[in-house]
Design an enzyme around this catalytic site. Sequence first.
Site, PDB file in Angstrom:
ATOM      1  N   GLY A 207      12.555  10.507   1.013  1.00  0.00           N
ATOM      2  CA  GLY A 207      12.699  10.297   0.312  1.00  0.00           C
ATOM      3  C   GLY A 207      13.604  10.749  -0.928  1.00  0.00           C
ATOM      4  O   GLY A 207      14.431  11.223  -0.350  1.00  0.00           O
TER       5      GLY A 207
ATOM      6  N   ASP B 176      -0.067  10.846   3.749  1.00  0.00           N
ATOM      7  CA  ASP B 176       0.100  12.545   5.068  1.00  0.00           C
ATOM      8  C   ASP B 176       0.271  13.586   4.206  1.00  0.00           C
ATOM      9  O   ASP B 176      -0.944  14.323   5.248  1.00  0.00           O
ATOM     10  CB  ASP B 176       1.579  12.269   6.307  1.00  0.00           C
ATOM     11  CG  ASP B 176       0.941  10.629   7.067  1.00  0.00           C
ATOM     12  OD1 ASP B 176       0.351  10.423   7.337  1.00  0.00           O
ATOM     13  OD2 ASP B 176       2.130  10.241   7.256  1.00  0.00           O
TER      14      ASP B 176
ATOM     15  N   GLU C 144       5.479  10.864  -5.400  1.00  0.00           N
ATOM     16  CA  GLU C 144       4.649   9.731  -5.033  1.00  0.00           C
ATOM     17  C   GLU C 144       3.304  11.243  -4.727  1.00  0.00           C
ATOM     18  O   GLU C 144       2.165  10.639  -4.978  1.00  0.00           O
ATOM     19  CB  GLU C 144       4.526   8.293  -4.611  1.00  0.00           C
ATOM     20  CG  GLU C 144       3.835   7.814  -4.037  1.00  0.00           C
ATOM     21  CD  GLU C 144       3.353   6.178  -4.087  1.00  0.00           C
ATOM     22  OE1 GLU C 144       4.825   5.951  -3.821  1.00  0.00           O
ATOM     23  OE2 GLU C 144       3.023   5.548  -3.777  1.00  0.00           O
TER      24      GLU C 144
ATOM     25  N   ARG D  62       0.663  -2.976 -16.046  1.00  0.00           N
ATOM     26  CA  ARG D  62       0.133  -3.080 -14.400  1.00  0.00           C
ATOM     27  C   ARG D  62      -1.446  -3.112 -14.165  1.00  0.00           C
ATOM     28  O   ARG D  62      -1.846  -4.400 -13.767  1.00  0.00           O
ATOM     29  CB  ARG D  62       0.561  -1.783 -13.016  1.00  0.00           C
ATOM     30  CG  ARG D  62       2.576  -2.415 -13.187  1.00  0.00           C
ATOM     31  CD  ARG D  62       3.494  -2.102 -12.845  1.00  0.00           C
ATOM     32  NE  ARG D  62       3.932  -2.233 -12.114  1.00  0.00           N
ATOM     33  CZ  ARG D  62       5.101  -1.559 -11.860  1.00  0.00           C
ATOM     34  NH1 ARG D  62       4.492  -0.777 -10.758  1.00  0.00           N
ATOM     35  NH2 ARG D  62       6.330  -1.674 -11.098  1.00  0.00           N
TER      36      ARG D  62
ATOM     37  N   LEU E 265      11.351   7.192  -9.731  1.00  0.00           N
ATOM     38  CA  LEU E 265      12.129   7.196  -9.140  1.00  0.00           C
ATOM     39  C   LEU E 265      12.572   8.844  -9.967  1.00  0.00           C
ATOM     40  O   LEU E 265      13.235   9.457  -9.833  1.00  0.00           O
ATOM     41  CB  LEU E 265      13.375   6.444  -9.516  1.00  0.00           C
ATOM     42  CG  LEU E 265      13.191   4.961  -8.340  1.00  0.00           C
ATOM     43  CD1 LEU E 265      13.568   4.257  -7.808  1.00  0.00           C
ATOM     44  CD2 LEU E 265      12.170   5.775  -6.561  1.00  0.00           C
TER      45      LEU E 265
ATOM     46  N   HIS F  11       0.339  -3.305  -8.068  1.00  0.00           N
ATOM     47  CA  HIS F  11       1.039  -4.000  -8.535  1.00  0.00           C
ATOM     48  C   HIS F  11       0.956  -5.041  -9.025  1.00  0.00           C
ATOM     49  O   HIS F  11       0.354  -6.437  -8.086  1.00  0.00           O
ATOM     50  CB  HIS F  11       2.600  -4.368  -7.607  1.00  0.00           C
ATOM     51  CG  HIS F  11       3.531  -4.221  -8.447  1.00  0.00           C
ATOM     52  ND1 HIS F  11       3.920  -5.549  -8.707  1.00  0.00           N
ATOM     53  CD2 HIS F  11       4.701  -3.670  -9.132  1.00  0.00           C
ATOM     54  CE1 HIS F  11       5.111  -5.733  -9.496  1.00  0.00           C
ATOM     55  NE2 HIS F  11       6.025  -4.378  -9.659  1.00  0.00           N
TER      56      HIS F  11
ATOM     57  N   ARG G 123       0.890   4.493 -14.171  1.00  0.00           N
ATOM     58  CA  ARG G 123       1.939   4.427 -14.185  1.00  0.00           C
ATOM     59  C   ARG G 123       2.295   3.575 -15.091  1.00  0.00           C
ATOM     60  O   ARG G 123       2.497   2.759 -14.948  1.00  0.00           O
ATOM     61  CB  ARG G 123       2.250   4.921 -12.216  1.00  0.00           C
ATOM     62  CG  ARG G 123       4.166   5.303 -12.746  1.00  0.00           C
ATOM     63  CD  ARG G 123       4.927   5.314 -11.439  1.00  0.00           C
ATOM     64  NE  ARG G 123       4.809   3.972 -10.747  1.00  0.00           N
ATOM     65  CZ  ARG G 123       5.391   3.099 -10.387  1.00  0.00           C
ATOM     66  NH1 ARG G 123       6.036   3.533 -11.193  1.00  0.00           N
ATOM     67  NH2 ARG G 123       5.268   2.556 -10.344  1.00  0.00           N
TER      68      ARG G 123
ATOM     69  N   GLU H 151      11.266  -3.900 -18.017  1.00  0.00           N
ATOM     70  CA  GLU H 151       9.816  -3.827 -16.940  1.00  0.00           C
ATOM     71  C   GLU H 151       8.210  -3.631 -17.795  1.00  0.00           C
ATOM     72  O   GLU H 151       8.278  -3.609 -19.072  1.00  0.00           O
ATOM     73  CB  GLU H 151       9.279  -2.913 -16.280  1.00  0.00           C
ATOM     74  CG  GLU H 151      10.529  -3.027 -14.889  1.00  0.00           C
ATOM     75  CD  GLU H 151      10.618  -2.292 -13.983  1.00  0.00           C
ATOM     76  OE1 GLU H 151      10.166  -1.727 -13.555  1.00  0.00           O
ATOM     77  OE2 GLU H 151      12.318  -2.261 -13.319  1.00  0.00           O
TER      78      GLU H 151
ATOM     79  N   TRP I 274      12.122   1.142  -1.079  1.00  0.00           N
ATOM     80  CA  TRP I 274      11.688  -0.631  -0.968  1.00  0.00           C
ATOM     81  C   TRP I 274      11.489  -0.799  -2.384  1.00  0.00           C
ATOM     82  O   TRP I 274      10.885  -1.495  -2.936  1.00  0.00           O
ATOM     83  CB  TRP I 274      10.521  -0.343  -0.080  1.00  0.00           C
ATOM     84  CG  TRP I 274      10.468  -0.915   1.303  1.00  0.00           C
ATOM     85  CD1 TRP I 274      11.358  -0.098   1.864  1.00  0.00           C
ATOM     86  CD2 TRP I 274       9.414  -1.895   1.956  1.00  0.00           C
ATOM     87  NE1 TRP I 274      10.858  -0.009   3.060  1.00  0.00           N
ATOM     88  CE2 TRP I 274       9.202  -1.547   3.388  1.00  0.00           C
ATOM     89  CE3 TRP I 274       8.444  -2.426   1.567  1.00  0.00           C
ATOM     90  CZ2 TRP I 274       8.845  -2.317   4.557  1.00  0.00           C
ATOM     91  CZ3 TRP I 274       7.130  -2.694   2.413  1.00  0.00           C
ATOM     92  CH2 TRP I 274       8.053  -3.164   3.437  1.00  0.00           C
ATOM     93  N   ALA I 275      11.751   0.282  -3.607  1.00  0.00           N
ATOM     94  CA  ALA I 275      11.916  -0.011  -4.363  1.00  0.00           C
ATOM     95  C   ALA I 275      13.022  -0.632  -5.222  1.00  0.00           C
ATOM     96  O   ALA I 275      13.804  -0.507  -4.755  1.00  0.00           O
ATOM     97  CB  ALA I 275      12.167   1.461  -4.922  1.00  0.00           C
TER      98      ALA I 275
ATOM     99  N   HIS J 269      -0.167  -0.845  -4.702  1.00  0.00           N
ATOM    100  CA  HIS J 269       1.235  -0.303  -4.639  1.00  0.00           C
ATOM    101  C   HIS J 269       2.006   1.276  -4.847  1.00  0.00           C
ATOM    102  O   HIS J 269       2.958   1.363  -4.249  1.00  0.00           O
ATOM    103  CB  HIS J 269       2.158  -0.956  -6.421  1.00  0.00           C
ATOM    104  CG  HIS J 269       3.389  -1.495  -5.968  1.00  0.00           C
ATOM    105  ND1 HIS J 269       4.158  -1.169  -5.470  1.00  0.00           N
ATOM    106  CD2 HIS J 269       3.798  -0.625  -7.301  1.00  0.00           C
ATOM    107  CE1 HIS J 269       5.366  -1.057  -6.046  1.00  0.00           C
ATOM    108  NE2 HIS J 269       5.176  -0.649  -7.309  1.00  0.00           N
TER     109      HIS J 269
HETATM  110  C1  SIN Z   1       9.082  -3.336  -9.807  1.00  0.00           C
HETATM  111  O1  SIN Z   1      10.179  -3.694  -9.721  1.00  0.00           O
HETATM  112  O2  SIN Z   1       8.158  -4.013 -10.087  1.00  0.00           O
HETATM  113  C2  SIN Z   1       8.475  -1.517  -9.163  1.00  0.00           C
HETATM  114  C3  SIN Z   1       9.152  -0.440  -9.958  1.00  0.00           C
HETATM  115  C4  SIN Z   1       8.511   0.272  -9.745  1.00  0.00           C
HETATM  116  O3  SIN Z   1       6.799   0.652  -8.996  1.00  0.00           O
HETATM  117  O4  SIN Z   1       8.753   1.339 -10.927  1.00  0.00           O
END
Ligand code: SIN
Length: 525
Positions: free
Chosen positions: A11, A211, A363, A278, A380, A232, A374, A111, A42-43, A339
């Site tokens: 990743g 892992d 992660e 969250r 990222l 999430h 978080r 966000e 997938w982010a 998540h």
């Molecule tokens: C999201 O797009 O909601 C996820 C972003 C994240 O987990 O930091």
Amino acid sequence: METDYLVIGSGIAGLNFALLAAEHGRVVVVTKKRPDDTNTNWAQGGVAAAIAADDSLERHVDDTLVAGDGLCDRAVVEMCVADGPNQVKRLLELGVRLDRTPTGELDLGREGAHSRHRVVHWEDVTGREIQRALLAAVAGHANITMLDEHLAIDLLSMAKYGGDPACFGAYVLDRRSGQVQTITARATVLASGGTGKVFLYTSNPDVATGDGVAMAYRLGAACGDLEFVQFHPTVLYHPHARNFLISEALRGEGGILKLANGETFMEHYHPMKSLASRDIVARAIDNELKKSGADCVFLDMTHLEPAFVRTRFPNIAERCLSLGIDITKQPIPVVPAAHYMCGGVKTDLDGATTIAGLYAIGECAMTGLHGANRLASNSLLEGMVYSTRVAAAVKDLPRHRPQQVAPWSRGGATDSNDAIVVALNWDEIRRFMWSYLGIVRSDKRIERARRRIEILRDEIREYYIDFKITSDLIELRNLALVAHLVIESARRRKESRGLHTTSDYPDKLPEAIHSEIQLTNGPRG
Ligand code: SIN
């Protein structure tokens, strides 16, 4: 095989490390499926960095600390946040495309729990874009060997050869041939991602079986804060869609959470309503679902300009439409799902674990950035910051290596004639972890999970000794260990803080203390 740096995972953290470390040594990257089978890919949201005119490093630091609920390490937060703008520059230099405003500035999304717009993104597929650019940079690099379909089984320790437990590589299963390779290295870097598959419902891809945490724990590395599993709030609820995230960025652009009857509810839980952090939003949804017995709540985007919604979230709009949901006309059915793992293998500011020669980034690491919860899109960022630091730190690392490395050996193990055991155990763990270690826990639920995981771990141990390894068995063994570590860590926290909520201890203790769990000393914290 001998190399300078062995990276486990492909990743953002693993590949950025590989690129930087390849400037001073040979790098082998092992990745258990395809190179883009990663959480990064997938982010959706993006990378948080305080670059807006109305933003500041202090604000980003404060938002991170508030979300982390007392358990962030301030020095780590300040360091990561300060490096944010540089890392965005590096992403651009690597060829990552990021959305821009009509005047050419980087477009900044917002966000949950962010007080400002500060998330750089590429549409709603930022991770996929970063993964693409990093893989393109790695491809054909003279100093980087990418071994896909290779799954690390266990780390190599000097302790087996009478030394200190320094790590010098890993046994790795080639999934195609079934052969086990021994790869030795000056530094072994875990970049193996998350643990979402420990839970029945998750936004993570199938590879997220913990892992790295499991291997590091077995080697004796200290792990911490593993009770802090981030759920999430909004994963698509649909019988034909598995694990599909509905990004928090939708709420950042004005999406509103509603019940089936169209009523809003987040105002009863937090002044930031649908944009609260969250942990708060996931708990609120969980509470509403338990109260009403409904299967899901809804995220309503229908009051926003349809053209804007389709342009800003093309991937989500298209996926939902393929399932018969036009997000510009209908509210999106959503539920919470596992998540992100906020805890992990403990590291210092340079990504070093408590075992010499072993590093953890991304992660699977517990750096101190996320604390008990978080902040969105800080992960990222963390992957970029720590992969850069580790690449610098390992430059002059001495090589630990015994004279003769014992090859992988499994004595009398035979082919399994009972592979159904693996599938059933896997399923059972994920179900009871969801029910007992989910969004709201209690002593009784944790104890039920503890009893079950002990029985299953005994069975898995026996199976592991008797039968030849397969990738499913390796993953199951890791998954079961991670479940055990989450349960033990949760059992010891006698308070509700951040992502750990227990009905038996609804209040926060006056002092915020990290949990720590380590094989040699037994669980503590
Ligand atoms: C999201 O797009 O909601 C996820 C972003 C994240 O987990 O930091």
